[in-house]
Design a protein around this motif. Structure first.
Motif, PDB file in Angstrom:
ATOM      1  N   SER A  75       0.808  -1.378  -0.078  1.00  0.00           N
ATOM      2  CA  SER A  75      -0.128   0.145   0.028  1.00  0.00           C
ATOM      3  C   SER A  75       0.685   1.292  -0.021  1.00  0.00           C
ATOM      4  O   SER A  75       0.306   2.213  -0.556  1.00  0.00           O
ATOM      5  N   SER A  76       2.108   1.189   0.380  1.00  0.00           N
ATOM      6  CA  SER A  76       2.933   2.443   0.534  1.00  0.00           C
ATOM      7  C   SER A  76       4.036   2.269  -0.437  1.00  0.00           C
ATOM      8  O   SER A  76       5.072   2.914  -0.229  1.00  0.00           O
ATOM      9  N   ALA A  77       3.979   1.377  -1.590  1.00  0.00           N
ATOM     10  CA  ALA A  77       5.104   1.051  -2.443  1.00  0.00           C
ATOM     11  C   ALA A  77       5.557   2.346  -3.125  1.00  0.00           C
ATOM     12  O   ALA A  77       4.771   3.027  -3.542  1.00  0.00           O
ATOM     13  N   THR A  78       6.920   2.587  -3.577  1.00  0.00           N
ATOM     14  CA  THR A  78       7.311   3.716  -4.298  1.00  0.00           C
ATOM     15  C   THR A  78       8.257   3.099  -5.280  1.00  0.00           C
ATOM     16  O   THR A  78       8.694   1.979  -5.261  1.00  0.00           O
ATOM     17  N   VAL A  79       8.495   3.961  -6.387  1.00  0.00           N
ATOM     18  CA  VAL A  79       9.396   3.444  -7.451  1.00  0.00           C
ATOM     19  C   VAL A  79      10.421   4.584  -7.510  1.00  0.00           C
ATOM     20  O   VAL A  79       9.961   5.652  -7.767  1.00  0.00           O
ATOM     21  N   ARG A  80      11.500   4.198  -7.544  1.00  0.00           N
ATOM     22  CA  ARG A  80      12.474   5.285  -7.986  1.00  0.00           C
ATOM     23  C   ARG A  80      13.571   5.062  -9.221  1.00  0.00           C
ATOM     24  O   ARG A  80      13.893   3.838  -9.676  1.00  0.00           O
ATOM     25  N   VAL A  81      13.463   6.085 -10.129  1.00  0.00           N
ATOM     26  CA  VAL A  81      14.232   5.673 -11.175  1.00  0.00           C
ATOM     27  C   VAL A  81      15.583   6.782 -11.207  1.00  0.00           C
ATOM     28  O   VAL A  81      15.261   8.145 -11.244  1.00  0.00           O
ATOM     29  N   ASP A  82      16.569   6.279 -10.933  1.00  0.00           N
ATOM     30  CA  ASP A  82      17.763   7.046 -10.553  1.00  0.00           C
ATOM     31  C   ASP A  82      18.023   8.158 -11.642  1.00  0.00           C
ATOM     32  O   ASP A  82      18.618   9.132 -11.721  1.00  0.00           O
ATOM     33  N   GLY A  83      17.848   7.719 -12.898  1.00  0.00           N
ATOM     34  CA  GLY A  83      17.942   8.911 -14.340  1.00  0.00           C
ATOM     35  C   GLY A  83      17.292   9.740 -14.343  1.00  0.00           C
ATOM     36  O   GLY A  83      17.534  10.703 -14.894  1.00  0.00           O
ATOM     37  N   LEU A  84      16.158   9.820 -13.312  1.00  0.00           N
ATOM     38  CA  LEU A  84      15.202  11.043 -13.371  1.00  0.00           C
ATOM     39  C   LEU A  84      15.377  11.739 -12.204  1.00  0.00           C
ATOM     40  O   LEU A  84      14.640  12.791 -12.063  1.00  0.00           O
ATOM     41  N   ASN A  85      16.437  11.711 -11.365  1.00  0.00           N
ATOM     42  CA  ASN A  85      16.540  12.529 -10.172  1.00  0.00           C
ATOM     43  C   ASN A  85      17.386  13.777 -10.468  1.00  0.00           C
ATOM     44  O   ASN A  85      17.851  13.940 -11.504  1.00  0.00           O
ATOM     45  N   SER A  86      17.292  14.687  -9.731  1.00  0.00           N
ATOM     46  CA  SER A  86      17.679  16.104  -9.829  1.00  0.00           C
ATOM     47  C   SER A  86      19.384  16.211 -10.118  1.00  0.00           C
ATOM     48  O   SER A  86      20.038  16.858 -10.652  1.00  0.00           O
ATOM     49  N   THR A  87      20.061  15.051  -9.568  1.00  0.00           N
ATOM     50  CA  THR A  87      21.498  14.901  -9.741  1.00  0.00           C
ATOM     51  C   THR A  87      21.790  14.483 -11.185  1.00  0.00           C
ATOM     52  O   THR A  87      22.881  14.975 -11.716  1.00  0.00           O
ATOM     53  N   ASN A  88      21.248  13.306 -11.610  1.00  0.00           N
ATOM     54  CA  ASN A  88      21.444  12.872 -12.986  1.00  0.00           C
ATOM     55  C   ASN A  88      20.828  13.487 -14.119  1.00  0.00           C
ATOM     56  O   ASN A  88      21.168  13.223 -15.266  1.00  0.00           O
ATOM     57  N   ASN A  89      19.702  14.157 -13.919  1.00  0.00           N
ATOM     58  CA  ASN A  89      18.981  14.675 -14.813  1.00  0.00           C
ATOM     59  C   ASN A  89      18.562  16.316 -14.836  1.00  0.00           C
ATOM     60  O   ASN A  89      17.919  16.801 -14.095  1.00  0.00           O
ATOM     61  N   PRO A  90      19.352  17.214 -15.696  1.00  0.00           N
ATOM     62  CA  PRO A  90      19.047  18.517 -15.507  1.00  0.00           C
ATOM     63  C   PRO A  90      17.853  19.104 -15.829  1.00  0.00           C
ATOM     64  O   PRO A  90      17.241  20.249 -15.305  1.00  0.00           O
ATOM     65  N   THR A  91      16.868  18.344 -16.390  1.00  0.00           N
ATOM     66  CA  THR A  91      15.508  18.770 -16.389  1.00  0.00           C
ATOM     67  C   THR A  91      14.619  18.796 -14.913  1.00  0.00           C
ATOM     68  O   THR A  91      14.009  19.335 -14.774  1.00  0.00           O
ATOM     69  N   ASN A  92      15.214  17.978 -13.971  1.00  0.00           N
ATOM     70  CA  ASN A  92      14.641  18.026 -12.692  1.00  0.00           C
ATOM     71  C   ASN A  92      15.244  19.046 -12.064  1.00  0.00           C
ATOM     72  O   ASN A  92      16.277  18.705 -11.443  1.00  0.00           O
ATOM     73  N   LEU A  93      14.544  20.024 -11.892  1.00  0.00           N
ATOM     74  CA  LEU A  93      14.927  21.231 -11.087  1.00  0.00           C
ATOM     75  C   LEU A  93      14.451  21.401  -9.741  1.00  0.00           C
ATOM     76  O   LEU A  93      14.593  22.376  -9.025  1.00  0.00           O
ATOM     77  N   GLY A  94      14.180  20.228  -9.028  1.00  0.00           N
ATOM     78  CA  GLY A  94      13.825  20.340  -7.718  1.00  0.00           C
ATOM     79  C   GLY A  94      12.747  21.177  -7.187  1.00  0.00           C
ATOM     80  O   GLY A  94      11.706  21.029  -7.952  1.00  0.00           O
ATOM     81  N   THR A  95      12.963  22.049  -6.291  1.00  0.00           N
ATOM     82  CA  THR A  95      11.943  22.896  -5.691  1.00  0.00           C
ATOM     83  C   THR A  95      11.604  23.784  -6.630  1.00  0.00           C
ATOM     84  O   THR A  95      10.637  24.573  -6.606  1.00  0.00           O
ATOM     85  N   GLY A  96      12.506  24.194  -7.774  1.00  0.00           N
ATOM     86  CA  GLY A  96      12.209  25.288  -8.608  1.00  0.00           C
ATOM     87  C   GLY A  96      11.287  24.806  -9.769  1.00  0.00           C
ATOM     88  O   GLY A  96      11.065  25.649 -10.516  1.00  0.00           O
ATOM     89  N   LEU A  97      10.731  23.441  -9.859  1.00  0.00           N
ATOM     90  CA  LEU A  97       9.994  23.212 -11.025  1.00  0.00           C
ATOM     91  C   LEU A  97       9.133  22.049 -10.417  1.00  0.00           C
ATOM     92  O   LEU A  97       9.386  21.077  -9.568  1.00  0.00           O
ATOM     93  N   THR A  98       7.670  21.896 -10.830  1.00  0.00           N
ATOM     94  CA  THR A  98       6.813  21.014 -10.551  1.00  0.00           C
ATOM     95  C   THR A  98       6.913  19.938 -11.712  1.00  0.00           C
ATOM     96  O   THR A  98       6.424  20.014 -12.769  1.00  0.00           O
ATOM     97  N   THR A  99       7.851  18.903 -11.371  1.00  0.00           N
ATOM     98  CA  THR A  99       8.017  17.999 -12.584  1.00  0.00           C
ATOM     99  C   THR A  99       7.091  16.928 -12.565  1.00  0.00           C
ATOM    100  O   THR A  99       6.747  16.294 -11.747  1.00  0.00           O
ATOM    101  N   ARG A 100       6.870  16.457 -13.940  1.00  0.00           N
ATOM    102  CA  ARG A 100       6.056  15.385 -14.174  1.00  0.00           C
ATOM    103  C   ARG A 100       6.641  14.669 -14.957  1.00  0.00           C
ATOM    104  O   ARG A 100       7.442  14.813 -15.948  1.00  0.00           O
TER     105      ARG A 100
END
Length: 291
Positions: free
Chosen positions: A37-62
């Motif tokens: 019920s509380s399962a999550t999925v992580r894709v390391d290639g989409l995190n803010s460290t590896n992906n410049p499109t992910n701007l953390g708190t500056g962007l509502t990423t989808r």
């Protein structure tokens, strides 16, 4: 039905006869089924460290699915929401000639007023076409002479309207607002449509009869002011608020303010002065990127 179950430490991975894979479930219902019920999925290639499109708190990423079925952020940057400016004190807290607007009776134009506290930090860059959202709360004070002082409070009882708005300027050198070629104000959106039905006069001569510069004005708003008491009448700590949207193309910009003071009877106390930015001024600019 045959089912193969593999156990790795505390993680359960199940593969059934139809090649459906389950993680933390022995009964996968889809090609990949993550149980719990509380399962999550992580894709390391989409995190803010590896992906410049992910701007953390500056962007509502989808996360989007591209034409190849790959998971990507913001459809490769084509769609998304980005916070460009979020300032709690955007303009310098000053009552100087740079922040002053003159009373113009019923003339037609506005005057530029107020300087950003930190010009370099106030600029923002759009990488592609975007719908830009503006929200502001700008402070102002008002006096009957050019000297800002409490004993110069207006006392004629005339009703005035203090109007404010925002315009965008192209920035050629973010570190030096006065360098580079001639200043360029945005008049049209990327489709060639005049911004807010403009162009608008953003800088008049001292008599309010000739327009010196034009721009596209947004988030226009006004507030009534009247006072007939020299001693107790308020003269500062006022706020104008405004919100608006505009389409802008790729480039680096800065948001600047204009103001004007309308009054029906200019002979009452003469050419009074108002100042923008005498207190805290909030400004928020958000980019809504679109195809």
């Amino acid at each position: 039905m045959k089912r193969l179950i593999y156990i790795f430490s505390a993680l359960f991975v199940a593969v059934n006869a139809t090649a459906q894979v389950g993680i933390n479930t022995t009964d996968p219902q889809q090609t990949l089924d993550v149980g719990g019920s509380s399962a999550t999925v992580r894709v390391d290639g989409l995190n803010s460290t590896n992906n410049p499109t992910n701007l953390g708190t500056g962007l509502t990423t989808r996360v989007y699915v591209d034409a190849n079925g790959d998971l990507v952020l913001d459809d490769d940057g084509k769609v998304g929401l980005q916070l460009l400016v979020d300032s709690e004190n955007y303009l310098e807290d000053a009552e100087t000639p740079d922040s002053r607007i003159n009373q113009v009776g019923t003339a037609f134009g506005y005057e530029t007023a107020g300087n950003p506290t930190d010009f370099a930090a106030s600029t923002f860059t759009l990488t592609k076409n975007a719908i830009v959202e503006i929200n502001y709360s700008v402070s102002w004070s008002i006096y009957k002479t050019r000297t800002p002082a409490a004993d110069n409070r207006i006392q004629d009882g005339e009703a005035r309207i203090i109007q404010t708005g925002v315009y965008f300027r192209r920035v050629t050198d973010p570190t030096d607002p006065y360098a580079g070629p001639a200043i360029t104000y945005e008049l049209d959106d990327p489709t060639g449509t005049p911004i807010n039905g403009g162009p608008w006069c953003i800088n008049m001569n001292s008599s309010g009869t000739t327009c010196l510069e034009t721009g596209g004005l947004l988030a226009l708003n006004g507030q009534f002011y009247t006072n007939s008491d020299q001693d107790d009448g308020a003269y500062r700590n006022f706020k104008n608020t405004g919100s608006d949207y505009v389409r802008l193309g790729p480039g680096t910009y800065v948001a600047l303010f204009v103001g004007r003071v309308y009054v029906g009877n200019v002979a009452s106390v003469g050419a009074i002065k108002a100042y923008l930015g005498s207190d805290n001024d909030e400004l928020q600019i958000v980019a809504h990127y679109y195809e």
